[in-house]
Design an enzyme around this catalytic site. Sequence first.
Site, PDB file in Angstrom:
ATOM      1  N   HIS A  48     -70.803 -70.869 -46.491  1.00 57.16           N
ATOM      2  CA  HIS A  48     -70.857 -72.256 -46.970  1.00 57.16           C
ATOM      3  C   HIS A  48     -72.111 -72.909 -46.398  1.00 57.16           C
ATOM      4  CE1 HIS A  48     -69.425 -76.048 -48.537  1.00 57.16           C
ATOM      5  NE2 HIS A  48     -69.761 -76.599 -47.389  1.00 57.16           N
ATOM      6  N   ASP A  64     -58.944 -68.754 -46.472  1.00 54.76           N
ATOM      7  CA  ASP A  64     -57.473 -68.867 -46.521  1.00 54.76           C
ATOM      8  C   ASP A  64     -57.131 -69.718 -47.741  1.00 54.76           C
ATOM      9  OD1 ASP A  64     -57.143 -71.363 -43.825  1.00 54.76           O
ATOM     10  OD2 ASP A  64     -58.012 -71.481 -45.847  1.00 54.76           O
ATOM     11  N   GLU A  65     -55.902 -70.243 -47.773  1.00 49.49           N
ATOM     12  CA  GLU A  65     -55.454 -70.939 -48.996  1.00 49.49           C
ATOM     13  C   GLU A  65     -56.179 -72.266 -49.221  1.00 49.49           C
ATOM     14  OE1 GLU A  65     -52.376 -67.882 -48.407  1.00 49.49           O
ATOM     15  OE2 GLU A  65     -53.633 -69.136 -47.073  1.00 49.49           O
ATOM     16  N   GLY A  66     -56.842 -72.764 -48.177  1.00 48.60           N
ATOM     17  CA  GLY A  66     -57.530 -74.054 -48.330  1.00 48.60           C
ATOM     18  C   GLY A  66     -58.930 -73.867 -48.884  1.00 48.60           C
ATOM     19  N   ASN A  84     -78.123 -64.533 -51.516  1.00 44.91           N
ATOM     20  CA  ASN A  84     -77.312 -64.030 -50.386  1.00 44.91           C
ATOM     21  C   ASN A  84     -76.980 -62.557 -50.580  1.00 44.91           C
ATOM     22  OD1 ASN A  84     -76.458 -66.161 -48.271  1.00 44.91           O
ATOM     23  ND2 ASN A  84     -76.337 -67.267 -50.192  1.00 44.91           N
ATOM     24  N   VAL A  92     -62.306 -70.433 -57.739  1.00 50.45           N
ATOM     25  CA  VAL A  92     -61.213 -70.563 -56.753  1.00 50.45           C
ATOM     26  C   VAL A  92     -60.507 -69.212 -56.644  1.00 50.45           C
ATOM     27  CG1 VAL A  92     -58.993 -71.673 -56.294  1.00 50.45           C
ATOM     28  CG2 VAL A  92     -60.899 -73.015 -57.215  1.00 50.45           C
ATOM     29  N   ASP A 120     -62.647 -73.959 -47.812  1.00 48.64           N
ATOM     30  CA  ASP A 120     -63.555 -73.956 -46.634  1.00 48.64           C
ATOM     31  C   ASP A 120     -62.792 -74.260 -45.339  1.00 48.64           C
ATOM     32  OD1 ASP A 120     -65.885 -75.745 -48.722  1.00 48.64           O
ATOM     33  OD2 ASP A 120     -65.631 -73.584 -48.487  1.00 48.64           O
TER      34      ASP A 120
HETATM   35  C1  GRF Z   1     -76.309 -71.299 -52.086  1.00 54.65           C
HETATM   36  O1  GRF Z   1     -76.533 -72.695 -51.902  1.00 54.65           O
HETATM   37  C2  GRF Z   1     -75.222 -70.849 -51.156  1.00 54.65           C
HETATM   38  O2  GRF Z   1     -75.179 -71.624 -49.982  1.00 54.65           O
HETATM   39  C3  GRF Z   1     -73.985 -71.128 -51.900  1.00 54.65           C
HETATM   40  O3  GRF Z   1     -74.303 -70.792 -53.251  1.00 54.65           O
HETATM   41  C4  GRF Z   1     -75.702 -71.074 -53.469  1.00 54.65           C
HETATM   42  C5  GRF Z   1     -76.362 -69.960 -54.249  1.00 54.65           C
HETATM   43  O4  GRF Z   1     -76.329 -68.786 -53.500  1.00 54.65           O
HETATM   44  N1  GRF Z   1     -72.881 -70.398 -51.325  1.00 54.65           N
HETATM   45  P1  GRF Z   1     -76.976 -67.398 -54.063  1.00 54.65           P
HETATM   46  O5  GRF Z   1     -78.464 -67.588 -54.171  1.00 54.65           O
HETATM   47  O6  GRF Z   1     -76.353 -67.123 -55.412  1.00 54.65           O
HETATM   48  O7  GRF Z   1     -76.610 -66.379 -53.033  1.00 54.65           O
END
Ligand code: GRF
Length: 200
Positions: free
Chosen positions: A110, A147-149, A14, A93, A151
Amino acid sequence: MLRICVCVSGGGTNLQAIMDAIDAGTIKNTEIVRVFSNNKNAFALERAQKHGIDALAVSPKDFESRDQFNEAFLAAIDEVEPDLVVLAGFLVVIPAQMIQKYRNRIINIHPSLIPSFCGTGYYGLKVHEAALERGVKVTGATVHFVDEGTDTGPIILQKAVEVLPDDTPKSLQQRVMEEAEWKILPQAINMIANGEISLQ
Ligand code: GRF
């Protein structure tokens, strides 16, 4: 210019999508001022270094307590004065004091269509195992404010991905990343950088 800090824990695909989108001009008015990881061995850190971006790893293992790690984590973020914190495969977290300090300035990707398959225990491959177990025909990814939760913050963008009959958790994860995550996370950052997002 939107200053962003990207937090990573693993492979960094990502993060790579964000860096590539900035280089390609599909994300405008944005600069990655730091890549932060809780995992010294995260390949994402190598991706950042190769791109000439400041990359810092601070491991919880190096601290007596979680509180002390949280303080070091927040200090590492504050130091670069980001406008936006992007959680991209980040498995730590977020401390409450950081959520307060960066209210509506932390976003997360997510790998499901929230509110499905999210919350405590749903991360990485486990999300796709649960989707296959339930037998959904469509899944996808969500970008939301943190936020605090877990997802639970306001949803910014979502993108649906078809589940194929012969999908395994790995093949489904790969397609959700390729067809959804790597598209909507850069898109959300670009929208924020160009004032296209407002919170009601
Ligand atoms: C992926 O499954 C992404 O959806 C989740 O973390 C995993 C690894 O992501 N948030 P990345 O390749 O480190 O960006």
